[in-house]
Design a protein around this motif. Sequence first.
Motif, PDB file in Angstrom:
ATOM      1  N   GLN A   1     -11.276   0.896  16.114  1.00  0.00           N
ATOM      2  CA  GLN A   1     -10.085   1.733  15.929  1.00  0.00           C
ATOM      3  C   GLN A   1      -9.172   1.131  14.852  1.00  0.00           C
ATOM      4  O   GLN A   1      -7.991   1.437  14.783  1.00  0.00           O
ATOM      5  N   ARG A   2      -9.708   0.257  14.044  1.00  0.00           N
ATOM      6  CA  ARG A   2      -9.063  -0.293  12.862  1.00  0.00           C
ATOM      7  C   ARG A   2      -7.801  -1.097  13.138  1.00  0.00           C
ATOM      8  O   ARG A   2      -6.796  -0.982  12.426  1.00  0.00           O
TER       9      ARG A   2
ATOM     10  N   GLU B   1      -4.475   5.848  -2.672  1.00  0.00           N
ATOM     11  CA  GLU B   1      -4.535   5.106  -1.416  1.00  0.00           C
ATOM     12  C   GLU B   1      -5.469   3.918  -1.552  1.00  0.00           C
ATOM     13  O   GLU B   1      -6.596   4.061  -2.017  1.00  0.00           O
ATOM     14  N   VAL B   2      -4.959   2.752  -1.145  1.00  0.00           N
ATOM     15  CA  VAL B   2      -5.817   1.571  -1.148  1.00  0.00           C
ATOM     16  C   VAL B   2      -6.820   1.728  -0.006  1.00  0.00           C
ATOM     17  O   VAL B   2      -6.421   1.943   1.136  1.00  0.00           O
ATOM     18  N   PRO B   3      -8.115   1.647  -0.290  1.00  0.00           N
ATOM     19  CA  PRO B   3      -9.089   1.821   0.784  1.00  0.00           C
ATOM     20  C   PRO B   3      -8.916   0.768   1.868  1.00  0.00           C
ATOM     21  O   PRO B   3      -8.497  -0.359   1.594  1.00  0.00           O
ATOM     22  N   SER B   4      -9.245   1.153   3.076  1.00  0.00           N
ATOM     23  CA  SER B   4      -9.098   0.262   4.222  1.00  0.00           C
ATOM     24  C   SER B   4      -9.866  -1.039   4.001  1.00  0.00           C
ATOM     25  O   SER B   4     -11.032  -1.025   3.599  1.00  0.00           O
TER      26      SER B   4
ATOM     27  N   PRO C   1       2.511   4.132   9.518  1.00  0.00           N
ATOM     28  CA  PRO C   1       2.215   4.432   8.114  1.00  0.00           C
ATOM     29  C   PRO C   1       0.740   4.250   7.776  1.00  0.00           C
ATOM     30  O   PRO C   1       0.285   4.707   6.733  1.00  0.00           O
ATOM     31  N   MET C   2      -0.009   3.600   8.665  1.00  0.00           N
ATOM     32  CA  MET C   2      -1.423   3.387   8.388  1.00  0.00           C
ATOM     33  C   MET C   2      -2.304   4.381   9.129  1.00  0.00           C
ATOM     34  O   MET C   2      -3.524   4.278   9.103  1.00  0.00           O
ATOM     35  N   GLY C   3      -1.691   5.323   9.824  1.00  0.00           N
ATOM     36  CA  GLY C   3      -2.480   6.330  10.528  1.00  0.00           C
ATOM     37  C   GLY C   3      -3.269   5.762  11.691  1.00  0.00           C
ATOM     38  O   GLY C   3      -4.381   6.193  11.969  1.00  0.00           O
TER      39      GLY C   3
ATOM     40  N   LYS D   1       0.821  -1.205   0.000  1.00  0.00           N
ATOM     41  CA  LYS D   1       0.000   0.000   0.000  1.00  0.00           C
ATOM     42  C   LYS D   1       0.859   1.260   0.000  1.00  0.00           C
ATOM     43  O   LYS D   1       0.532   2.246  -0.660  1.00  0.00           O
ATOM     44  N   GLN D   2       1.963   1.222   0.732  1.00  0.00           N
ATOM     45  CA  GLN D   2       2.843   2.388   0.778  1.00  0.00           C
ATOM     46  C   GLN D   2       3.491   2.631  -0.576  1.00  0.00           C
ATOM     47  O   GLN D   2       3.655   3.766  -0.999  1.00  0.00           O
TER      48      GLN D   2
ATOM     49  N   LYS E   1       1.088   4.183  -2.935  1.00  0.00           N
ATOM     50  CA  LYS E   1       0.932   5.597  -2.546  1.00  0.00           C
ATOM     51  C   LYS E   1       2.128   6.413  -3.029  1.00  0.00           C
ATOM     52  O   LYS E   1       1.966   7.503  -3.580  1.00  0.00           O
TER      53      LYS E   1
END
Lengths: 295, 443, 332
Positions: free
Chosen positions: B401-402, B250-253, B378-380, B240-241, B244
């Motif tokens: 919270q993912r 950005e690959v959606p979650s 990196p995934m916030g 994903k990085q 980007k």
Amino acid sequence: MNNSILFAVIALSAIGAMSAIILYFVAQKFKVIEDPRIDEVEDSLPKANCGGCGYAGCRAFAEKIVKNGSMDSLNCPVGGNDVMAQVAQILGLQADEKDPMIAVLRCNGSRENAPAKIKYDGPATCAFAHNLYSGESGCPFGCLGLGDCVVSCKFGALYMDPKTGLPTVVTDKCIACGACVKACPRHIFELRFKGKKDRRIYVCCVNEEKGAPAKKNCEVACIGCGKCVKACAYDAIELKNNLAYIDFEKCKLCRKCVDECPTNAIHELNFPPRKVKPDGVEEQVQSPSAESSVS
Amino acid sequence: MKTFKAGGVHPPENKFSADAAIEILPIPKRAYVLTSQHLGIPATILVKRGDDVKTGQLIAKSSGFISANIHSPVTGKVFKIEDVIDQSGYKRPAIIIDTTEDIWEDGIEPSDKIEREITLSREEIIKRINELGVVGLGGATFPTHIKMMIPEGKNAELLIINGVECEPYLTSDHRLMLEKGEQILIGTAILMKALGVSKAMIGIENNKPDAIAHLSILSEGFKGISVHALKVKYPQGGEKQLIKALTGREVPSGKLPIETGCVVNNVGTAFAVYEAVQKRKPLIERVVTVTGKAAKKPSNFMVRIGTPISELIEKAGGIHENLGKVISGGPMMGKALTSPEVPVLKGTSGILLMLKEESAREKISNCIRCAKCISVCPMGLEPYLLEKLTFIENYEQAESQRILDCMECGSCHYTCPAGRPLLDYIRLGKSKVSFLVRNRKKQ
Amino acid sequence: MDLLTVSGSPHVYDRTSVSKIMWGVVIALIPAMLVSFWYFGLGAVVITLAAVIFCVLLEYLIQTQILKEQTTISDGSAVITGILLAFNVPSNLPIWQLFIGCLVAIGVAKMSYGGLGKNPFNPALIGRVFLLISFPVDMTLWPLPIANRLVLTDAITGPTSLGVLKEGLLNQETVPELMSKLPDYTQMFLGNIGGSLGEVSALALIIGGFFMLYKKIITWPIPVSYLLSVFAFAGILHLINPDLYIDPLFHLLAGGLMLGAIFMATDMTTSPMTINGMLVFGFGCGILTVLIRVFGAYPEGVSFAILIMNATVPLINRGFKPKRFGEVVKNG
């Protein structure tokens, strides 16, 4: 000056009185009508809120038992038969006599029996270590020794023995709530009959590997030889996946299997010492960690 | 220069083996071929004890949608089919082969001659990749042929070749790009044909200027392939990085990279695809870096799959007496081995030998809420929060919270001044949360 | 050969540590400390030393005697609390009062919550506010700089510039009239004014702040948003009525604003975790500071503003999440 003190006292009292009146009416208005027996049942329960019965707490258990109208498959392991009889009396029901149970650790991979081959450096939780690797001794079934069970026990019935590195059950305190059984990621704990005079016989190993690799990691592993199965006159022992299992409902505590086991994986607890036969063949089997576990 | 935006760390690179040319390691006396070398279901064993096998012969068959074929890496007799320990110390079924003289299966061309003409059709290419057991060699070992099959309704427009190698120490991709550059580009062209895309980007971090220059010159002969230098930052090699960094998308979650129209493959995979499609050579060998401060002679080896790792270490000059950890993979995401006797798998990119003091963990102290973990994620995500939620077993909250977005890059634990094992707990939380999610789906 | 170690990845660490961060803050405090020694002399040295010793000793005693746990005094956080508390009191504060301040800061505001990292409020500020409310007279007698270098007791005291302003405005004087009684901005920037030990010199504090930024101990959002919002809010008021509201530059240089914005509000434990959260936090501190200074009873509002915003930190952390990678943007 005096007036102001008086005024303060009166004002505060008035506010207090008003609040009390309002609270009283609100409480009347929103009163929830419940079966009074729920409170009675709850009062007779031990209120440990341990969840050993399978419900969220003693209140939930009391609600369930009153609603159910029967006591089948409902049991408070903490209170035991006495409490259940009391509850049965309140509800006018019949309680089943249950044999008392106790948690049993089925691993004897102490520091001595299963020496460490690797060092673990990480958080002290078995759940994570179990996902990460097989264990310090290399046994992929045995106790990881990080104490998730000790944390889960709400009755102080478990502690880590610093000498063996294994958790130890305190017989007097364990009420067989089953929290440790759920907490152990390797399902090493089992609830078994407490037995008369605390006498128990069980296979102290959960290793499903074949004999040689199991023995490589641990001196006292069950190697699945099946001698105990043949020795048992009551058909209580079953061999599955290279591992013997003694069915505690069938076992008559005759101790024949204990003598047969070549690796001392079968433990007997609290039996009187054996009479030494004239030819001296039979010796008392030592089960090192188990002895301490019942003291 | 391009890079991804959020988070990231700069661990010391320590690329000791960057100048060591790839050596061909002798074939081991006994090879241990595990049946689960890829992501997904283990392969089904086709041979039995005592069978004679040739190099490249199919010995275990793909047994599900996400699974891959496994071929014999050596010629010899099947000594045993037995469980051996894998990288985590658990037992896994394996085929143990005693080797004899190396004879290749018919149809394989083991020579080094470069085959430039791509003659196969799109379907034939995917079929061959599937048959010859090619999996992603970047570390995740996802079967490549599944990546090539674009799901209905989605459209691939760009192929990204990952030559980032952002893990410190590792140099296997770097050496491969230098020594097999043309093959990688042909492999890229094959993958482009299989995907039906006209554009491919090769992303390389600019700490490998020689590889960038080499591939840039070579890529002039290929239509649609461009080489891009990227600013050094870990974890740029994450799928994903990298997308980007190269495209800004950005690959959606919770979604796959194909949502952005990109398909990412490692340079090692491109090379394996070239070998499989042009030479009919199955994936039975790969480049493995043996390196680290505890390695006497950091090297890069071309190794047959199934070679015990201890043989590689031996060949790299043996071990330092102060060895603390043996790691399969890089220091950020690699797996600490319980024993050096485990075999090389398809996904083994490197063997890292670490000194005790280097690999020892910090003493754990209270979280001081410095927010460093948040700034490097990196995934916030908020690693400190996920750790806490896992610790108090609040998995519902952790899911919202993912926690499942975590890619386990390890930047949070790397940077934590309190030495807290953030990733360890997050991993535990992830396994618990995904268990809950699976159960929910079943209902 | 010894046993191999197994642990989860990552296997390398960047080797920063809590104590390195804390001692970094101590280093950043040194310029301001030297300035305070220069202007307030012996009193400043005694107060600073005593506060540090009290704080470290109290933390040690509480940890070993009451909590029976391993002591963490070597991580330097108690030293910081000590220095910051000393920076927030006048140089002639009686030592026994200082001791009470340290007891409240370490005992109540820090250790009772579980020690470093768990305290919701900045310990030094709690200690300071406790002293301010308990001993308002001693806490607002500000020794004049330089004149009192060698004096420990009976110092010549005077009000702070903020105090002069508040007093004057209450007496119906206008700002332009008061300007003559206030020190000029250069003196305020350098620190040649009466006030708490550490707050006087904006220059020294800014040097410390840049050091911490360079060492990545603090990040820019809190100080920047704090100072900017003070400047903007005070500026708007000044534009509305220059007779009643002094110009914003004065607000920036006066009182404990620099100390608060650079060292207190940025305290990691009691500030928000995300950049957006930090901006909101700094903004709130700024608005509250000006509100208290201009409209409140106290001449100075930095401590109260930061403590009030500390209380909102859990809420801010809940509301302001980092930008998630791959967040699905809702269309329309």
